[in-house]
Enzyme design. Structure first.
Site, short mmCIF file in Angstrom:
data_model
loop_
_atom_site.label_atom_id
_atom_site.label_comp_id
_atom_site.label_asym_id
_atom_site.label_seq_id
_atom_site.Cartn_x
_atom_site.Cartn_y
_atom_site.Cartn_z
N VAL A 299 -1.33 2.51 13.15
CA VAL A 299 -0.88 1.00 13.02
C VAL A 299 -0.88 0.89 11.50
O VAL A 299 -1.64 1.33 10.75
CB VAL A 299 -2.03 0.04 13.45
CG1 VAL A 299 -1.67 -1.36 13.10
CG2 VAL A 299 -1.94 0.42 15.00
N PRO A 480 -1.09 -2.58 4.16
CA PRO A 480 -0.23 -1.69 4.30
C PRO A 480 -0.13 -0.55 3.41
O PRO A 480 -0.84 -0.39 2.37
CB PRO A 480 1.18 -2.57 3.74
CG PRO A 480 0.68 -3.74 4.05
CD PRO A 480 -0.72 -4.01 3.64
N SER A 481 0.45 0.56 3.97
CA SER A 481 0.51 1.88 3.26
C SER A 481 -0.97 2.38 2.84
O SER A 481 -0.99 3.32 1.98
CB SER A 481 1.23 1.85 1.99
OG SER A 481 2.68 1.35 2.24
N ARG A 482 -1.81 2.23 3.80
CA ARG A 482 -3.06 2.54 3.63
C ARG A 482 -3.80 2.21 2.10
O ARG A 482 -4.87 2.68 1.79
CB ARG A 482 -3.07 4.16 3.75
CG ARG A 482 -2.58 4.80 5.19
CD ARG A 482 -3.41 4.35 6.28
NE ARG A 482 -3.00 4.83 7.61
CZ ARG A 482 -2.71 4.02 8.63
NH1 ARG A 482 -2.61 2.76 8.61
NH2 ARG A 482 -2.34 4.64 9.62
N LEU A 483 -3.23 1.32 1.61
CA LEU A 483 -4.01 0.82 0.27
C LEU A 483 -4.96 -0.36 0.60
O LEU A 483 -4.84 -1.48 0.36
CB LEU A 483 -2.65 0.58 -0.58
CG LEU A 483 -1.96 1.61 -1.26
CD1 LEU A 483 -0.81 1.15 -2.07
CD2 LEU A 483 -3.07 2.63 -1.80
#
Ligand SMILES: NC(=O)C1=CN([C@@H]2O[C@H](COP(=O)(O)OP(=O)(O)OC[C@H]3O[C@@H](n4cnc5c(N)ncnc54)[C@H](OP(=O)(O)O)[C@@H]3O)[C@@H](O)[C@H]2O)[C@H](O)CC1
Ligand SMILES: Cc1cc2nc3c(=O)[nH]c(=O)nc-3n(C[C@H](O)[C@H](O)[C@H](O)COP(=O)(O)O)c2cc1C
Ligand SMILES: Cc1ncc(COP(=O)(O)O)c(C=O)c1O
Ligand SMILES: [K+]
Length: 507
Positions: A299, A480-483
Site C-alpha cells: 500500500v 508516500p514512497s516510504r518516506l
C-alpha cells in the site's frame, strides 16, 4: 483501577471458553438438496471441490422464491431491489477500490436485474465511484422512474447505446452487467445482443475493464451457463439470494453472494446451504479466494504530515489524541496491542493483549502471572508495546520497565469482567499444555454450575495487571514512497531532571 486510570473503551470479549458458536452453514455437512442441484453438485465437486458446500437454484426455484418473498413473506420489490443493489455495490467495493476503479459503466436491462443495476449505481456514487448508466429499454413503472429520478438528482449521466464510446476499454474501469437476470430466455434481442457482443470482444483485449455480472452473466442460460458458446466471461459474479445453476460454470476470480434477506423458512423450504455473512456485511465471498502475489502486496500510504510543531510535548497526550482518533475512525479493537517480552536467555516473544487503561504513570493490561509472558516479565521486567491502526496508517511503539499493579486494582478489574471470562481465567492455566478442549469445557461447565447462584467468583491469585512505565514512545505516520514520519520521544536529562525530547527518525 477505580479512578486511578482512565478506562479504555469497553470491549466485549467472547471468551474461548464460553459455549462454542454454531458452525457456519458453509461448514455444516452436506444435507439433502433438490435432485437437480445434487446432480450438478456431484458433477462439479470433482473439478471444484470448494463449491460443493453451496446449493444452486434452478430458474423455477429462483422465481418461486421471489414470489414467496413478495407474497406471503410481506416484502416489496422496492425493498428487495434496494438490498440486492446495495449487495452488488458493496461486493464491488470489496474488490475494486474507487481510487483505481472509479469509472463504472452500468448497463441496465429491462427487468429487475436492470433495476438492481440502477440501485447499485446509486450506492457506488455514494461510495466515491463515478458511474455512468446505459439504460436503453426503460420500464414505465414508478419503481423504475423513481430510480432514474434519484440517479438524475445526483447528476449521474445516462448515455444511449449509440453514444457509448466505440472502445469501452479506454473509458471504463468496471462494467456492471445488469442486463438480464434469472428470467432471461432464448437468445438476446436488440439492442442487448449487440451490447453483449461488445462485452465479449472487449474481453479479447489484453487490458480490459473488469466485468461484474449481477446474478446471471447476461446471455448465459440460467441453468446451463454458457461461455463455451462464446458468451461473456465476467471477472466477478454477484449471485443474489443463492447462486443459480449457471454459476457452476463461472470461472472468474470473484464470486460473491448478496441479498442478505432470506428468512429461515425460505432457506429451510429450499434446503439452501449458504455461507454466513460476516458481521454486518451485505455480501460474502463464495468460491475460492483469489490467488495473490504476496511479493506485490503493498500500500502506498497517503496521510497528512506529522510535524514536530503539531505534536504534543507530552507523549501520553499525543497517544490520547491518536487513540481517540482511532476510536472515532471506527476501529474494532483500538486497544489491541502486541506485547513483546524476553526471557533470561534474551529470547524474545510477542503476543497480542488488550490495553485496559493508560495515563502518565503507564499502560496497563491483564493476564495470568504464570503465563509465558508472566514468566518472561519476572525474568526481565522490561517490555515493548506496539499498536498498528491500519486505516489511519499509524503505528505507535512504547517501551519501558514493567511492574505488577496493586492487587486491589486487579481485584476491582477482575470483577468488572463478564462472569464467563472470570471463570475462563480460573480454568485457564495459561500457556500450559492441555490434553484437549474438553478439559477446559468440563471445568468451565462445572464452575458455571457452581457459581450459577450469582455469588462472587474469586479472582485467581495468579491473575492480575501489569503496568509498563514508558521511557520511549514512537509515533509513526505512513507517507508516500516510504518516506514516513517518525517522531520518537525519549526521556533525557534536562538540568538533572528527566524530560521528554522529540527526535525525528529516518523512515
Ligand atoms: N430475490 C432476489 O434475489 C431478487 C433479485 N432481483 C433481481 O431480479 C432478477 C430477476 O428479475 P426479472 O425481472 O424476473 O428478470 P430479468 O431481469 O432477467 O429480466 C426480464 C426482462 O428481460 C426480458 N428478456 C428476457 N429474455 C430476453 C431476451 N432473450 N432478449 C431480450 N430481452 C429478454 C424480459 O422480456 P420478455 O418479453 O422476454 O419477458 C423482461 O423484460 C434477478 O436475477 C435479480 O437480479 C430483484 O431485484 C429483487 C429480488
Ligand atoms: C486481540 C487479542 C487480545 C488479547 N488480549 C489478551 C489479554 O488482554 N490478556 C491475555 O492474557 N491474553 C490476551 N490474548 C491472548 C494472548 O495473545 C496470548 O495468546 C495469551 O496471553 C498467552 O500468551 P503467552 O503464552 O505468551 O503468555 C489476546 C489475544 C488477542 C488476539
Ligand atoms: C486469554 C485472555 N485473557 C484476557 C483477555 C482480556 O479480556 P478482558 O477484556 O475481559 O479483560 C483476553 C482478550 O482477548 C484473552 O484472550
Ligand atoms: K446480469
Amino acid at each position: 483501577m477505580k479512578n486511578v486510570m482512565r478506562r479504555v473503551t469497553t470491549m466485549t470479549f467472547s471468551s474461548l471458553l464460553q459455549s462454542p458458536p454454531p458452525l457456519p452453514i458453509s461448514h455444516r455437512p452436506f444435507r439433502s438438496l433438490p435432485l437437480a442441484t445434487q446432480r450438478i453438485l456431484t458433477f462439479c465437486t470433482k473439478s471444484k471441490p470448494n463449491m460443493a458446500d453451496f446449493s444452486y437454484l434452478s430458474q423455477r426455484e429462483a422465481a418461486e422464491i421471489d414470489e414467496t418473498l413478495m407474497g406471503p413473506l410481506g416484502f416489496t420489490l422496492d425493498q428487495l431491489m434496494e438490498l440486492a443493489g446495495l449487495s452488488v455495490a458493496t461486493s464491488i467495493a470489496e474488490v475494486y477500490k474507487p481510487s483505481e476503479h472509479s469509472r463504472v459503466l452500468a448497463i441496465c436491462g429491462p427487468g429487475n436485474n436492470g433495476g438492481d443495476g440502477l440501485v447499485a449505481a446509486r450506492h457506488l456514487h455514494h461510495f466515491g465511484y463515478k458511474p455512468i448508466i446505459c439504460y436503453p429499454k426503460r420500464t414505465a413503472k414508478s419503481l423504475y422512474t423513481g430510480l432514474v429520478t434519484q440517479l438524475e438528482s445526483l447528476s449521474i449521466p445516462f448515455v444511449s447505446v449509440d453514444d457509448l464510446p466505440e472502445d469501452l476499454s479506454k473509458d471504463f474501469d468496471v462494467i456492471l452487467d445488469a442486463i438480464f437476470g434469472f428470467s432471461f430466455h432464448g437468445a438476446p434481442r436488440p439492442p442487448f445482443d449487440d451490447l453483449i457482443r461488445r462485452l465479449v470482444s472487449l474481453q479479447m483485449l489484453q487490458k480490459h475493464p473488469s466485468i461484474v455480472s449481477v446474478d446471471i452473466p447476461s446471455g448465459w442460460h440460467v441453468e446451463e451457463g454458457g461461455h463455451e458458446g462464446g458468451g461473456i466471461k465476467p471477472d466477478m459474479l454477484v449471485s443474489l439470494t443463492a447462486p443459480k445453476l449457471c454459476a457452476k460454470r463461472f470461472c472468474g476470480r470473484h464470486h460473491f453472494l448478496g441479498g442478505r434477506f432470506v428468512p429461515p423458512s425460505v432457506a429451510e423450504k429450499y434446503k439452501l446451504e449458504l455461507p454466513s455473512y460476516p458481521g454486518t456485511s451485505m455480501c460474502v465471498r463464495i468460491g475460492k479466494p483469489p490467488i495473490v502475489d504476496i511479493s506485490a502486496m503493498r500500500v502506498n500510504y497517503v496521510s497528512p504530515e506529522l510535524l514536530e510543531e503539531q505534536v504534543e510535548t507530552d507523549p501520553t497526550l499525543q497517544f490520547r489524541k491518536w487513540f481517540d482518533e482511532a476510536v472515532a475512525a471506527g476501529l474494532r479493537e483500538t486497544n489491541a496491542m502486541a506485547l513483546s517480552t524476553t526471557n533470561k536467555d534474551r529470547k524474545p516473544s510477542s503476543r497480542m493483549v488488550l490495553l485496559k487503561g493508560y495515563d502518565e504513570n503507564g499502560f496497563v493490561w491483564f493476564t495470568n502471572y504464570e503465563s509465558k509472558k508472566g514468566s518472561d516479565l519476572s525474568e526481565n521486567p522490561c517490555a515493548a508495546l506496539l499498536f498498528y491502526w491500519e486505516i489511519l496508517n499509524r503505528q505507535v511503539r512504547i517501551e519501558g520497565p514493567v511492574e505488577r499493579i496493586p492487587e486491589s486494582e486487579s481485584e476491582y478489574y477482575f470483577h468488572s469482567r463478564p462472569r464467563g471470562s472470570q471463570i475462563g481465567a480460573i480454568v485457564s492455566k495459561q500457556s500450559s499444555v492441555v490434553p484437549g478442549r474438553h478439559v477446559l469445557y468440563d471445568e468451565y461447565e462445572e464452575l458455571t454450575k457452581k457459581y450459577s447462584d450469582g455469588s462472587v467468583i474469586p479472582k485467581p491469585e495468579n491473575w492480575g495487571g501489569f503496568r509498563l512505565r514508558p521511557n520511549l514512545f514512537e509515533f509513526w505516520q505512513g507517507q508516500p514512497s516510504r518516506l514516513h514520519d517518525r517522531l520518537q520521544y525519549s526521556l533525557e536529562d534536562a538540568n538533572g531532571k528527566p524530560a521528554w525530547k522529540i527526535h525525528r527518525l529516518a523512515p
